[in-house]
Design a protein around this motif. Sequence first.
Motif, mmCIF file in Angstrom:
data_model
loop_
_atom_site.group_PDB
_atom_site.id
_atom_site.type_symbol
_atom_site.label_atom_id
_atom_site.label_comp_id
_atom_site.label_asym_id
_atom_site.label_seq_id
_atom_site.Cartn_x
_atom_site.Cartn_y
_atom_site.Cartn_z
ATOM 1 N N GLU A 424 0.807 -1.219 0.000
ATOM 2 C CA GLU A 424 0.000 0.000 0.000
ATOM 3 C C GLU A 424 0.850 1.284 0.000
ATOM 4 O O GLU A 424 0.376 2.325 -0.433
ATOM 5 C CB GLU A 424 -0.942 0.013 1.204
ATOM 6 C CG GLU A 424 -2.111 -0.969 1.112
ATOM 7 C CD GLU A 424 -1.721 -2.389 1.492
ATOM 8 O OE1 GLU A 424 -2.616 -3.250 1.509
ATOM 9 O OE2 GLU A 424 -0.525 -2.647 1.755
ATOM 10 N N ASN A 425 2.065 1.207 0.537
ATOM 11 C CA ASN A 425 2.917 2.410 0.506
ATOM 12 C C ASN A 425 4.095 2.246 -0.450
ATOM 13 O O ASN A 425 5.125 2.900 -0.302
ATOM 14 C CB ASN A 425 3.400 2.791 1.919
ATOM 15 C CG ASN A 425 4.247 1.686 2.568
ATOM 16 O OD1 ASN A 425 4.802 0.820 1.891
ATOM 17 N ND2 ASN A 425 4.342 1.726 3.890
ATOM 18 N N TYR A 426 3.915 1.397 -1.456
ATOM 19 C CA TYR A 426 4.986 1.125 -2.425
ATOM 20 C C TYR A 426 5.353 2.379 -3.228
ATOM 21 O O TYR A 426 6.532 2.703 -3.398
ATOM 22 C CB TYR A 426 4.554 0.008 -3.376
ATOM 23 C CG TYR A 426 5.542 -0.248 -4.503
ATOM 24 C CD1 TYR A 426 6.711 -0.968 -4.278
ATOM 25 C CD2 TYR A 426 5.301 0.241 -5.795
ATOM 26 C CE1 TYR A 426 7.616 -1.209 -5.304
ATOM 27 C CE2 TYR A 426 6.195 0.007 -6.825
ATOM 28 C CZ TYR A 426 7.348 -0.714 -6.571
ATOM 29 O OH TYR A 426 8.244 -0.928 -7.587
ATOM 30 N N LEU A 427 4.328 3.119 -3.703
ATOM 31 C CA LEU A 427 4.605 4.297 -4.539
ATOM 32 C C LEU A 427 5.360 5.385 -3.783
ATOM 33 O O LEU A 427 6.350 5.926 -4.298
ATOM 34 C CB LEU A 427 3.295 4.839 -5.119
ATOM 35 C CG LEU A 427 2.636 3.971 -6.201
ATOM 36 C CD1 LEU A 427 1.328 4.595 -6.672
ATOM 37 C CD2 LEU A 427 3.578 3.772 -7.385
ATOM 38 N N PRO A 428 4.944 5.752 -2.551
ATOM 39 C CA PRO A 428 5.738 6.746 -1.809
ATOM 40 C C PRO A 428 7.170 6.278 -1.570
ATOM 41 O O PRO A 428 8.104 7.091 -1.630
ATOM 42 C CB PRO A 428 4.967 6.891 -0.486
ATOM 43 C CG PRO A 428 3.579 6.489 -0.810
ATOM 44 C CD PRO A 428 3.697 5.426 -1.841
ATOM 45 N N ARG A 429 7.349 4.984 -1.309
ATOM 46 C CA ARG A 429 8.705 4.471 -1.071
ATOM 47 C C ARG A 429 9.549 4.572 -2.335
ATOM 48 O O ARG A 429 10.726 4.948 -2.296
ATOM 49 C CB ARG A 429 8.647 3.025 -0.572
ATOM 50 C CG ARG A 429 8.159 2.895 0.868
ATOM 51 C CD ARG A 429 8.314 1.486 1.408
ATOM 52 N NE ARG A 429 7.362 0.554 0.837
ATOM 53 C CZ ARG A 429 7.667 -0.454 0.045
ATOM 54 N NH1 ARG A 429 8.926 -0.658 -0.311
ATOM 55 N NH2 ARG A 429 6.727 -1.261 -0.419
ATOM 56 N N GLN A 430 8.922 4.229 -3.459
ATOM 57 C CA GLN A 430 9.654 4.307 -4.729
ATOM 58 C C GLN A 430 10.010 5.750 -5.077
ATOM 59 O O GLN A 430 11.114 6.035 -5.564
ATOM 60 C CB GLN A 430 8.823 3.694 -5.864
ATOM 61 C CG GLN A 430 8.772 2.170 -5.829
ATOM 62 C CD GLN A 430 10.166 1.574 -6.007
ATOM 63 O OE1 GLN A 430 10.772 1.072 -5.060
ATOM 64 N NE2 GLN A 430 10.688 1.625 -7.214
ATOM 65 N N LEU A 431 9.071 6.661 -4.810
ATOM 66 C CA LEU A 431 9.323 8.075 -5.082
ATOM 67 C C LEU A 431 10.489 8.581 -4.222
ATOM 68 O O LEU A 431 11.376 9.293 -4.726
ATOM 69 C CB LEU A 431 8.058 8.890 -4.787
ATOM 70 C CG LEU A 431 8.171 10.402 -5.027
ATOM 71 C CD1 LEU A 431 8.466 10.690 -6.501
ATOM 72 C CD2 LEU A 431 6.875 11.103 -4.593
ATOM 73 N N GLN A 434 13.701 7.172 -5.734
ATOM 74 C CA GLN A 434 14.086 7.791 -7.006
ATOM 75 C C GLN A 434 14.628 9.207 -6.811
ATOM 76 O O GLN A 434 15.513 9.659 -7.540
ATOM 77 C CB GLN A 434 12.877 7.829 -7.955
ATOM 78 C CG GLN A 434 12.409 6.457 -8.419
ATOM 79 C CD GLN A 434 13.464 5.727 -9.241
ATOM 80 O OE1 GLN A 434 14.202 6.342 -10.024
ATOM 81 N NE2 GLN A 434 13.548 4.413 -9.050
#
Length: 505
Positions: A424-431, A434
């Motif tokens: 569920e928090n994959y996108l914030p972690r990836q951001l 990056q």
Amino acid sequence: MGFNSFQFILLFLPALLAGWYIFNRFEKFAVADVFLCLMSLYFYYSFGASFLVILLVSMAGNYLLSFFMDRISGKRVLKTVGVLFNLALLFYFKYLGFFVDNVNALTGGTLTARQILMPIGISFFTFGQISFIVDRANGKAPHYPVLKYVMYTVYFPKLIQGPIAFHEEMISQFEDKSLRRFDADNFAKGLMSFIIGLGKKAILADTLSKVVVYGFHYTYYLDTITVTLVMLAYTFQIYLDFSGYCDMASGVSLMLNYKLPVNFNSPYKAATPKELWQRWHMTLSRFFIRYVYIPLGGSRKGKIRTMINVLIVFALSGLWHGAGWTYICWGLMQGLLVVWDNLGIVGVKDKDGNKSGKFLFRKEPLLWIPHSLGNAFTFIMFVVSLVFFGSQNMTYAIQMFKQFFFFTYPGFLYKTSENMKLAENYLPRQLATQLHMSDGVMNIIYVTTFVIILLISAIVMTRKNTQEMVETLRRDGKTIAFLTLIFIWSFVSLSNVSTFIYFQF
């Protein structure tokens, strides 16, 4: 093969429902009963073949005792034999190691007990059969046909984690032919209850368990703030785990058109410890009241004896939950809180501000407090008691209390919150990765996720419970969309499936 598994949801449950209603549709009632028994036995077999053997031995022994009760004199002797037979099985598989360890500690001996794998749910099916044997000897139960008795004992929705259903409330339903017809309303309610329970377990309880397991393992490293959040997480996890199972069990049973006794009724809404135990694991409480508290004299033999009886019941309740002094201490603490309620020193007003309640030593309490204050006190004391319930042993429990009461802040919250690495928090972690953000940003993501899960859990527990939701939810497009979302989210989360906490009991 728990309720929260792909095998159960995709294969077992559809096959069971199809076979059950097909056989009953053509009035092959005996065949339907055999089918349900075999499917229930297979369900239990999926946890281990040796477990099934123990269940069959237990069931056969109790049924034979029931058979002889009408054929030979001395029902009291057979009742004693039956209770001892059941308790002996429970003692051997659940308490032998604990007993040997304590004998060695007291005597300095070197006795050993080989490692014994405890059958799943042995406490539940053992207590169910004790209730039958006692009632049978007391003339409150007939000698049922073997197929009906097997159905009662192995009925899979209640087999491994309760509720502890009494024989009369289940077998009377099994014998009612009108319940063999498909009921669309019951099926819809059952499906809704199952999905809500699955969501509680897979989305919330299993997520919180990541922090809870880590926290109780690294007790010595925790700081005061982390201990507080870990204990809140455990308090919410155990609620959502057990509540989720009860919802799923009652839901599956309702799909078959049978109603299980209510076992869980929003206990964190309770304003007194006594009320909490009228809402939490309700069928265990009524078992102890009927077969331990009342035979000990209940409240009929004086005030002091009443308090002693309450403490005995809660000590046994703690021991029922696990073979360890931590469980006994947890039970005694809850018993002392219930005794405190009975003393009548402090009374709690109801939600409307009215003064009500019965007290053991006083007609009128010295102090009345608002319902909200009573609710806060009851919740906080339950959280504190769970330090015993969740700790590995008494040493860890004492250390947990030390970490809480002697304020420290070495910053272990960040380390603990790293367990919140979720899809569920994959996108914030990836951001954050990056953009080459600092570790501090990642820590904020994890801590924020942890706090959000705690808040969502708190909201779930303070709103309508599942029984109330199922009765009031409109079956419109919004409800279907909501339940579909919960089911898909839960189903995807099953890849990280964990067992229910109460399986170990």
